[in-house]
Design a protein around this motif. Sequence first.
Motif, PDB file in Angstrom:
ATOM      1  N   UNK A   1     -27.501  38.717 -61.669  1.00  0.00           N
ATOM      2  CA  UNK A   1     -27.488  40.169 -61.584  1.00  0.00           C
ATOM      3  C   UNK A   1     -26.059  40.646 -61.337  1.00  0.00           C
ATOM      4  N   UNK A   2     -25.696  41.760 -61.949  1.00  0.00           N
ATOM      5  CA  UNK A   2     -24.366  42.306 -61.689  1.00  0.00           C
ATOM      6  C   UNK A   2     -24.279  42.892 -60.278  1.00  0.00           C
ATOM      7  N   UNK A   3     -23.071  42.920 -59.765  1.00  0.00           N
ATOM      8  CA  UNK A   3     -22.835  43.525 -58.460  1.00  0.00           C
ATOM      9  C   UNK A   3     -22.601  45.017 -58.642  1.00  0.00           C
ATOM     10  N   UNK A   4     -23.201  45.803 -57.775  1.00  0.00           N
ATOM     11  CA  UNK A   4     -23.110  47.263 -57.812  1.00  0.00           C
ATOM     12  C   UNK A   4     -22.354  47.729 -56.585  1.00  0.00           C
ATOM     13  N   UNK A   5     -21.428  48.646 -56.784  1.00  0.00           N
ATOM     14  CA  UNK A   5     -20.692  49.226 -55.665  1.00  0.00           C
ATOM     15  C   UNK A   5     -21.110  50.671 -55.516  1.00  0.00           C
ATOM     16  N   UNK A   6     -21.392  51.056 -54.272  1.00  0.00           N
ATOM     17  CA  UNK A   6     -21.756  52.444 -53.983  1.00  0.00           C
ATOM     18  C   UNK A   6     -21.162  52.842 -52.642  1.00  0.00           C
ATOM     19  N   UNK A   7     -21.094  54.140 -52.413  1.00  0.00           N
ATOM     20  CA  UNK A   7     -20.626  54.643 -51.123  1.00  0.00           C
ATOM     21  C   UNK A   7     -21.599  54.232 -50.035  1.00  0.00           C
ATOM     22  N   UNK A   8     -21.073  53.776 -48.918  1.00  0.00           N
ATOM     23  CA  UNK A   8     -21.914  53.418 -47.781  1.00  0.00           C
ATOM     24  C   UNK A   8     -22.437  54.688 -47.113  1.00  0.00           C
ATOM     25  N   UNK A   9     -23.597  54.564 -46.513  1.00  0.00           N
ATOM     26  CA  UNK A   9     -24.210  55.662 -45.758  1.00  0.00           C
ATOM     27  C   UNK A   9     -24.556  55.145 -44.363  1.00  0.00           C
ATOM     28  N   UNK A  10     -24.811  56.054 -43.448  1.00  0.00           N
ATOM     29  CA  UNK A  10     -25.072  55.670 -42.058  1.00  0.00           C
ATOM     30  C   UNK A  10     -26.246  54.691 -41.942  1.00  0.00           C
ATOM     31  N   UNK A  11     -27.242  54.831 -42.797  1.00  0.00           N
ATOM     32  CA  UNK A  11     -28.393  53.927 -42.746  1.00  0.00           C
ATOM     33  C   UNK A  11     -28.008  52.483 -43.066  1.00  0.00           C
ATOM     34  N   UNK A  12     -26.823  52.268 -43.644  1.00  0.00           N
ATOM     35  CA  UNK A  12     -26.356  50.918 -43.967  1.00  0.00           C
ATOM     36  C   UNK A  12     -25.803  50.172 -42.756  1.00  0.00           C
ATOM     37  N   UNK A  13     -25.548  50.852 -41.647  1.00  0.00           N
ATOM     38  CA  UNK A  13     -24.855  50.216 -40.519  1.00  0.00           C
ATOM     39  C   UNK A  13     -25.468  48.889 -40.071  1.00  0.00           C
ATOM     40  N   UNK A  14     -26.791  48.755 -39.948  1.00  0.00           N
ATOM     41  CA  UNK A  14     -27.323  47.435 -39.552  1.00  0.00           C
ATOM     42  C   UNK A  14     -26.989  46.330 -40.564  1.00  0.00           C
TER      43      UNK A  14
END
Length: 168
Positions: A1-14
Amino acid sequence: MPLLIRSAVMADLPELARVYAAAKAFMRAHGNPNQWNTVYPDPETLAEDIAAGVLFTVEESGAVRGVFALIPGPDPDYAVIDGAWIDDQPYGVIHRIASDGLSHGVFAACLAFARRSYRALRMDTHKDNRVMQALAEKNGFACCGVVHLRGVGPRMAYQWNAPNVRAD
């Protein structure tokens, strides 16, 4: 699978904490016990990066596998260098890059993303982080000297310029 880059959001902290924990364990196991203490990168720094829109996740099949900050220069910690930067053109800075080690190509994906936005990139790493130094050099970064980060100490300083961009 290709790697996808996206902006981080607060829900990503864990998940970001998990990725950084894996990266710290890798660094310790590969001769770099001092670069990131048990706290850094701390949740406050990551939250500031998210609010500023400069923190990104690297995902594979919906799972966070990496994280990095891509910050517009100039970086005040890079104003003085024991050595010399390639040039003084505008640049982006890659900070706090980490992988959980479960996907191949995280560093390359981060660089490809950053290189779409900047014709010059700078980054730094601890003198004991031989893995990051090798990755930087393998991907066209030149070691330019040593910078002294506020409150942290000396770091090896690297710069990459897009092809056909010359130092004057």
